[in-house]
Design a protein around this motif. Sequence first.
Motif, mmCIF file in Angstrom:
data_model
loop_
_atom_site.group_PDB
_atom_site.id
_atom_site.type_symbol
_atom_site.label_atom_id
_atom_site.label_comp_id
_atom_site.label_asym_id
_atom_site.label_seq_id
_atom_site.Cartn_x
_atom_site.Cartn_y
_atom_site.Cartn_z
ATOM 1 N N ASN A 111 -44.234 -56.266 69.724
ATOM 2 C CA ASN A 111 -43.316 -56.865 68.763
ATOM 3 C C ASN A 111 -43.120 -58.321 69.155
ATOM 4 N N ASP A 112 -43.246 -59.223 68.171
ATOM 5 C CA ASP A 112 -43.118 -60.640 68.489
ATOM 6 C C ASP A 112 -41.713 -60.972 68.976
ATOM 7 N N GLN A 113 -40.725 -60.691 68.162
ATOM 8 C CA GLN A 113 -39.340 -60.932 68.541
ATOM 9 C C GLN A 113 -38.483 -59.834 67.921
ATOM 10 N N PRO A 114 -37.475 -59.421 68.639
ATOM 11 C CA PRO A 114 -36.588 -58.412 68.044
ATOM 12 C C PRO A 114 -35.731 -59.051 66.935
ATOM 13 N N ILE A 115 -35.399 -58.287 65.935
ATOM 14 C CA ILE A 115 -34.573 -58.754 64.821
ATOM 15 C C ILE A 115 -33.166 -58.210 65.049
ATOM 16 N N PRO A 116 -32.223 -59.080 65.439
ATOM 17 C CA PRO A 116 -30.886 -58.567 65.787
ATOM 18 C C PRO A 116 -30.082 -58.073 64.588
ATOM 19 N N PHE A 117 -30.323 -58.595 63.398
ATOM 20 C CA PHE A 117 -29.533 -58.218 62.226
ATOM 21 C C PHE A 117 -30.291 -57.257 61.311
ATOM 22 N N LYS A 118 -31.205 -56.497 61.864
ATOM 23 C CA LYS A 118 -32.005 -55.601 61.056
ATOM 24 C C LYS A 118 -31.152 -54.505 60.410
ATOM 25 N N GLU A 119 -30.217 -53.979 61.138
ATOM 26 C CA GLU A 119 -29.369 -52.905 60.632
ATOM 27 C C GLU A 119 -28.101 -53.425 59.944
ATOM 28 N N TYR A 120 -27.902 -54.733 59.916
ATOM 29 C CA TYR A 120 -26.695 -55.330 59.318
ATOM 30 C C TYR A 120 -26.870 -55.473 57.813
ATOM 31 N N SER A 121 -25.914 -55.037 57.067
ATOM 32 C CA SER A 121 -25.938 -55.239 55.618
ATOM 33 C C SER A 121 -24.928 -56.334 55.273
ATOM 34 N N PRO A 122 -25.299 -57.274 54.438
ATOM 35 C CA PRO A 122 -24.374 -58.377 54.101
ATOM 36 C C PRO A 122 -23.202 -57.883 53.258
ATOM 37 N N PRO A 123 -22.102 -58.618 53.306
ATOM 38 C CA PRO A 123 -20.936 -58.190 52.507
ATOM 39 C C PRO A 123 -21.201 -58.370 51.011
ATOM 40 N N ILE A 124 -20.483 -57.625 50.229
ATOM 41 C CA ILE A 124 -20.615 -57.695 48.777
ATOM 42 C C ILE A 124 -19.889 -58.961 48.304
ATOM 43 N N LEU A 125 -20.582 -59.775 47.506
ATOM 44 C CA LEU A 125 -19.989 -61.012 47.006
ATOM 45 C C LEU A 125 -19.133 -60.721 45.779
ATOM 46 N N ILE A 126 -17.890 -61.084 45.878
ATOM 47 C CA ILE A 126 -16.987 -60.915 44.741
ATOM 48 C C ILE A 126 -17.004 -62.186 43.890
ATOM 49 N N LYS A 127 -16.963 -63.319 44.559
ATOM 50 C CA LYS A 127 -16.992 -64.609 43.883
ATOM 51 C C LYS A 127 -18.052 -65.468 44.545
ATOM 52 N N ASP A 128 -18.632 -66.351 43.794
ATOM 53 C CA ASP A 128 -19.581 -67.290 44.355
ATOM 54 C C ASP A 128 -18.789 -68.476 44.892
ATOM 55 N N VAL A 129 -18.645 -68.532 46.192
ATOM 56 C CA VAL A 129 -17.777 -69.506 46.845
ATOM 57 C C VAL A 129 -18.325 -70.921 46.664
ATOM 58 N N GLN A 130 -19.603 -71.121 46.647
ATOM 59 C CA GLN A 130 -20.177 -72.457 46.498
ATOM 60 C C GLN A 130 -19.848 -73.050 45.135
ATOM 61 N N LEU A 131 -19.840 -72.267 44.124
ATOM 62 C CA LEU A 131 -19.489 -72.780 42.805
ATOM 63 C C LEU A 131 -17.995 -73.036 42.676
ATOM 64 N N LEU A 132 -17.207 -72.179 43.284
ATOM 65 C CA LEU A 132 -15.759 -72.382 43.211
ATOM 66 C C LEU A 132 -15.330 -73.646 43.924
ATOM 67 N N ASP A 133 -15.920 -73.909 45.093
ATOM 68 C CA ASP A 133 -15.537 -75.069 45.886
ATOM 69 C C ASP A 133 -16.361 -76.284 45.537
ATOM 70 N N GLN A 134 -17.381 -76.149 44.723
ATOM 71 C CA GLN A 134 -18.266 -77.219 44.317
ATOM 72 C C GLN A 134 -18.908 -77.898 45.522
ATOM 73 N N THR A 135 -19.384 -77.092 46.439
ATOM 74 C CA THR A 135 -20.083 -77.610 47.624
ATOM 75 C C THR A 135 -21.540 -77.170 47.532
ATOM 76 N N PHE A 136 -22.413 -78.156 47.505
ATOM 77 C CA PHE A 136 -23.840 -77.872 47.383
ATOM 78 C C PHE A 136 -24.569 -78.626 48.493
ATOM 79 N N LEU A 137 -25.577 -78.009 49.028
ATOM 80 C CA LEU A 137 -26.408 -78.678 50.033
ATOM 81 C C LEU A 137 -27.478 -79.493 49.322
ATOM 82 N N ILE A 138 -27.646 -80.728 49.792
ATOM 83 C CA ILE A 138 -28.669 -81.578 49.170
ATOM 84 C C ILE A 138 -29.806 -81.778 50.133
#
Length: 138
Positions: A111-138
């Motif tokens: 195995n090249d590298q172990p994947i530490p977040f393999k069993e982690y499931s991301p949280p369910i998004l209720i609101k899109d925080v980037q649109l609410l705060d109007q913060t975008f990466l350029i």
Amino acid sequence: MNETVRKIGSLMMALLVLFSTMSFSMDMHFCGDSLVDFKFYQKAETCGMSMDMPMRDMMSDDMEMHCCSDVEVVLTGQDDLQLSIDQFSFEQQTFILAYTFAYIYLFDKVNDQPIPFKEYSPPILIKDVQLLDQTFLI
């Protein structure tokens, strides 16, 4: 693929050892120049002519010399394949052990590298925080 090649190679080496150590015999009966009977592992049957004919009957003018013969061919296999580990020196035993482990671990999947977040499931998004705060990466 490697597993199949290894199994075929192992089978071929086992058959090589089997046939090189096996011994067998062939028995043939000739009457003149012609082969009358041929047997493996058994005595060949004769052609029916008696082998103990008197010498004067064999030397008659109209009959050739009585020429029946039995031929036995024995092929012996090897008997010296019973090596013991006591016959190897300590350096040879160490080399065999190291070679065996290196060969076994040669085919392990790395195995090249172990994947530490393999069993982690991301949280369910209720609101899109980037649109609410109007913060975008350029």
